[in-house]
Write a protein that holds these residues in place. Structure first.
Motif: not given
Ligand SMILES: Cc1cc2nc3c(=O)[nH]c(=O)nc-3n(C[C@H](O)[C@H](O)[C@H](O)COP(=O)(O)O)c2cc1C
Length: 198
Positions: A26, A64, A70, A74, A85, A88, A91, A159
């Motif tokens: 994570r 991102k 993104y 999200f 996240n 991250t 995605l 992710a």
């Protein structure tokens, strides 16, 4: 000691390094993923097997800071997943087409797509990346944002990024990040002498 968490499989039989090294962190580093690597990951999916070679997998890629894709992916995550996240860089919404090119129902759409995603995870591990798949997202939100028709089924969000350290992760998630990975025993999943229901 490295500040990066290692969670190699504690395997009892030998396996390829891409499976041994893969795990779902994570904590991700706040660092972009090279486009060339992303192409290689999706190429691995492209060459996956599927029933009647229908290839029902589709990937909606959010990078991102690059565009709204993104942010929308999200937004569709449940709050608990959103909270880890924070860093991250990529995605991916994993979507399966439920019909073939002749509009016939494709019964194995999710099975086929799962295989393709597994191939992606091995390829990205080989490239020094990690992934974390999530079923915790609001399908309705994703469908609405991207105008996804009923012919398609959003399966999961993935992710992708470089593994981070605990410093990259809110404190609530530290314990889980440090937890040992466990698996069912061989005897529970592999049957050699007939079906032994327990
Ligand atoms: C289809 C699928 C859905 C998942 N959903 C979530 C999720 O919503 N949130 C999360 O934190 N992890 C999620 N996971 C990650 C699993 O918890 C994780 O893969 C499992 O605990 C095994 O750990 P490993 O991948 O490190 O071997 C999901 C994994 C899969 C394959």
């Amino acid at each position: 000691m490295s500040k990066y968490i290692e969670k190699d499989a504690d395997n009892i039989h030998e396996i390829i390094p891409q499976i041994k090294k893969r795990f779902s962190p994570r904590a991700f580093e706040n660092k972009p993923v090279e486009k060339e690597k992303l192409f290689r990951i999706f190429e691995a999916a492209r060459w996956s097997p599927s029933a009647r070679n229908v290839q029902p997998w589709r990937f909606l890629v959010g990078i991102k800071g690059e565009n709204k894709v993104y942010d929308r992916i999200f937004d569709s995550l449940v709050e608990w997943n959103q909270n880890w996240n924070n860093n991250t860089p990529v995605l991916v919404a994993i979507i399966a087409k439920t019909t073939d090119d002749k509009e016939r129902n494709h019964a194995t759409h999710d099975y086929d797509t799962g295989i393709a995603v597994a191939q992606m995870t091995f390829q990205l591990t080989e490239l020094g990346l990690h992934a974390h798949q999530m079923g915790g997202f609001e399908e309705v939100i994703l469908r609405e944002y991207f105008k996804i028709s009923n012919e398609y089924k959003p399966i999961a969000i993935m992710a992708i990024g470089y593994k981070g350290s605990l410093d990259d992760l809110p404190e609530d998630y530290h314990e889980a990040e440090l937890e040992q990975r466990t698996r069912r025993d061989f005897e529970e999943i592999v049957f050699w002498e007939g079906w032994l229901e327990k």
